[in-house]
Design a protein around this motif. Structure first.
Motif, PDB file in Angstrom:
ATOM      1  N   GLN A   6       0.821  -1.209   0.000  1.00 19.91           N
ATOM      2  CA  GLN A   6       0.000   0.000   0.000  1.00 19.91           C
ATOM      3  C   GLN A   6       0.860   1.266   0.000  1.00 19.91           C
ATOM      4  N   GLU A  24      -4.831  -3.809   5.591  1.00 22.03           N
ATOM      5  CA  GLU A  24      -4.575  -4.344   4.256  1.00 22.03           C
ATOM      6  C   GLU A  24      -3.941  -5.718   4.325  1.00 22.03           C
ATOM      7  N   ARG A  33      -5.871  -7.364   0.999  1.00 19.65           N
ATOM      8  CA  ARG A  33      -6.217  -6.302   0.043  1.00 19.65           C
ATOM      9  C   ARG A  33      -7.675  -6.362  -0.403  1.00 19.65           C
TER      10      ARG A  33
END
Length: 624
Positions: A3, A282, A287
């Motif tokens: 990320q 995440e 994700r």
């Protein structure tokens, strides 16, 4: 891709810094104003108390009055133009604040505070509505995590800077003015780099009546029950956080025996914990928008909120300690850990909720739904202030107020999760799947983000539906054998999950007909339906011949068909490789590697039974 790679991308980084600089300035100005009014103007206690209570009300007031109008603006017009106008407005506000700091004009400073509330009101709907336009679905959780982390750290830095700058001897107002104006200018320059974000409802007819539009926005927010309850969950986060932060100064002074540096320390621990939890989302969700993390976050808020009370709930024996003496004192590391973990679980709680709202809400209504969320947030913040004041009037000290909030969190979470069972179901699936397996997912982005589709998959084990539910972003209605559906202890769970019982034509034609009707109704409503066309678990690890039920479904309702395949489950304790006695033993492999592979959707007109079976076999490959 991590990320953090988004921080090097123009489609995200300028917005991230614009948001972070705005959060910094918000808090730097407010804290500088508090330090000036409370400690440097020689005002009486009653006057200081009046300003201290008036300030939050003035900041919150624009959220009630103008959130609905801000939502309309964000839907109707290009978003980056609005952002730049808002940042220019912030520069003007900070220039007026500089005059107020220099002249000690409290009325002007309170007016600027109200202006900053208006700044946040207009920016709020854009802040979360722009992310789904700029990011891919797989980046949404990571992007929200970064925004939440950046906001928390910027707020913390702003609080510290506001306090410290105003304390500079002989130059406090000048230093605070220079920094806040410079940061506002930097925010505007960052906003100039944000790529265009086209309007999502350019034909929207703007309603200038704020009361009527507020009612309409709240109705839009309530339209989808799952989205509305996610909004309620976000608002509850603000209630819980407001109660906690409001009590920290008294808690620091009386229960911890600390000075101002300890208050800064506990705010820092909470902010760092929240940022860490936001970033962790995440990784834990692979994700995906994983609302199964929300119950985990709610559990952590209660568990460590209770432990914070147990760790220290009497008056401190020593008063006036600085942060270093506080950390050296016995037992205080437990307090520090509790505060950090409350922040961490708060991040796990709120980030998936924001991502869920962004992913599930209609794109052309998202800004107005965020505006409705902001209205409810403001209401819950006001109620949190009343909650803290009321319990304080009843004689409860800060640790007991923490305990009350932690216990109330149980009731609120239970209410929300009962209304939307999807939260608990996703949590159970997430825990079980990530405990039993290491899952690799490929091609899940090929499953349509909205609209109906029929998922077809090979059937290897009893936990296949749990695995698929944990890997697919959207809710899925599973078609399952009616005798398993009717098991006494599991029937309520299957009903909660929206499973559809089915039987063979020779077994029970009535159940079969009802199943086809339920599948058709689900597809007509735009839902995902998953069917295992082999008709049962594989007994040898191979893909069995497909039955014609898929074609019957498509005859009634032509929808895209998504072929999928599971690998690595054959031979697990949940498959039929061994007899019942052998399956009752411990699994051969803990945390086994399994895979879910998703192929490109097939248009309904091109679906043939043999070709569909061949595609699933090819996906499954040699590994059962």
């Amino acid at each position: 891709m991590s990320q953090f790679a988004l921080l090097g991308s123009r489609r995200f980084a300028p917005f991230f810094w614009t948001q972070a600089l705005g959060a910094f300035n918000d808090n730097a100005f407010r804290n500088a104003m508090v330090m000036l009014v409370a400690f440097q103007m020689g005002l009486g206690e009653r006057t200081v108390s009046l300003y201290a209570n008036l300030a939050p009300a003035l900041f919150i007031l624009p959220f009630f009055l103008f959130s609905a109008s801000a939502g309309q603006l964000a839907e109707k017009y290009e978003k980056t133009r609005i952002i730049r106008a808002v940042k220019l407005f912030e520069i003007v506000a900070m220039l007026l604040a500089a005059v107020g700091f220099h002249t000690h004009h409290t009325g002007l400073l309170l007016a600027v505070l109200c202006m900053m509330g208006l700044h946040s009101t207009v920016f709020g709907p854009i802040k979360y509505a722009i992310l789904p336009q700029a990011l891919a679905p797989a980046e949404l959780v990571g992007g929200n995590g970064l925004v939440e982390m950046g906001t928390q750290l910027a707020m913390l830095a702003g609080m510290i800077a506001g306090n410290s700058l105003m304390l500079i001897a002989g130059a406090g107002p000048l230093a605070a003015s220079a920094v806040t104006v410079a940061v506002a200018v930097a925010g505007y320059l960052a906003s100039r780099r944000i790529p265009p974000a086209p309007p999502t409802a350019p034909d929207l007819e703007f309603d200038w009546n704020p009361l009527r539009e507020t009612a309409r926005v709240l109705a839009i927010t309530r339209a989808d029950r799952a989205v509305f309850n996610a909004v309620l969950g976000i608002s509850w986060f603000w209630f819980f956080g407001t109660v906690l932060v409001a009590q920290l100064p008294l808690y620091t002074r009386h229960a911890l025996g600390g000075d101002g540096s300890v208050n800064t320390l506990v705010l820092t621990l909470f902010s760092i914990g929240t940022g860490a939890g936001a970033l962790l989302c995440e990784r834990l969700s692979a994700r995906r928008v994983e609302i199964g993390l929300v119950p985990l976050g709610a559990f952590g808020l209660t568990a460590f909120g209770i432990d914070l009370y147990l760790a220290r709930h009497g008056a401190a024996a020593v008063q006036g300690q600085d942060w270093l003496a506080f950390l050296r004192a016995p037992g205080n590391w437990r307090v520090a850990l509790d505060l950090t973990l409350i922040g961490l679980f708060a991040g796990l709680y709120v980030v998936p909720l924001f991502a869920f709202v962004q992913a599930r809400a209609p794109r052309e209504k998202l800004s107005r739904i965020i505006a409705g969320n902001n209205i409810l947030n403001a209401l819950l913040i006001v109620l949190a202030a009343g909650f803290g004041l009321g319990l304080g009037a009843l004689g409860l000290d800060a640790p007991r107020i923490f305990l009350a909030a932690a216990l109330l969190n149980v009731l609120v979470a239970a209410y929300i999760f009962t209304l939307v069972p999807e939260f608990i179901l996703r949590f159970v699936c997430w825990v079980l799947v990530h405990t039993l397996y290491r899952v690799r997912v490929e091609g899940v982005e090929r499953i349509p983000e909205d609209g109906p589709a029929l998922l077809v998959c090979n059937h290897v084990s009893f936990v296949d539906p749990l695995l698929l539910m944990a890997c697919v972003r959207r809710p899925v209605r599973f078609v399952m054998y009616y005798k398993i559906f009717n098991l006494p202890l599991l029937r309520a769970l299957f009903r909660m999950a929206g499973a559809i019982p089915i039987a063979g034509q020779k077994e029970d034609p009535v159940v079969l007909q009802r199943a086809y009707e339920a599948i058709d109704a689900a597809l007509a409503a735009g839902e995902l339906v998953c069917i295992f066309p082999e008709g049962g678990l594989t007994r040898d690890g191979a893909v069995a011949p497909f039955r014609p039920g898929v074609l019957h479904i498509l005859e009634r309702r032509p929808v895209p068909v998504v072929p999928m395949a599971l690998r690595g489950l054959w031979g697990s304790v949940w498959s039929r490789r061994d007899d019942l006695l052998r399956r009752a033993r411990l699994p051969r492999r803990l945390r086994a590697r399994v895979e879910l592979l998703v192929d490109t959707p097939v248009p309904p007109a091109q679906v043939g039974l043999a070709a569909l079976e061949a595609r699933v076999r090819a996906l499954r490959g040699e590994r059962a």
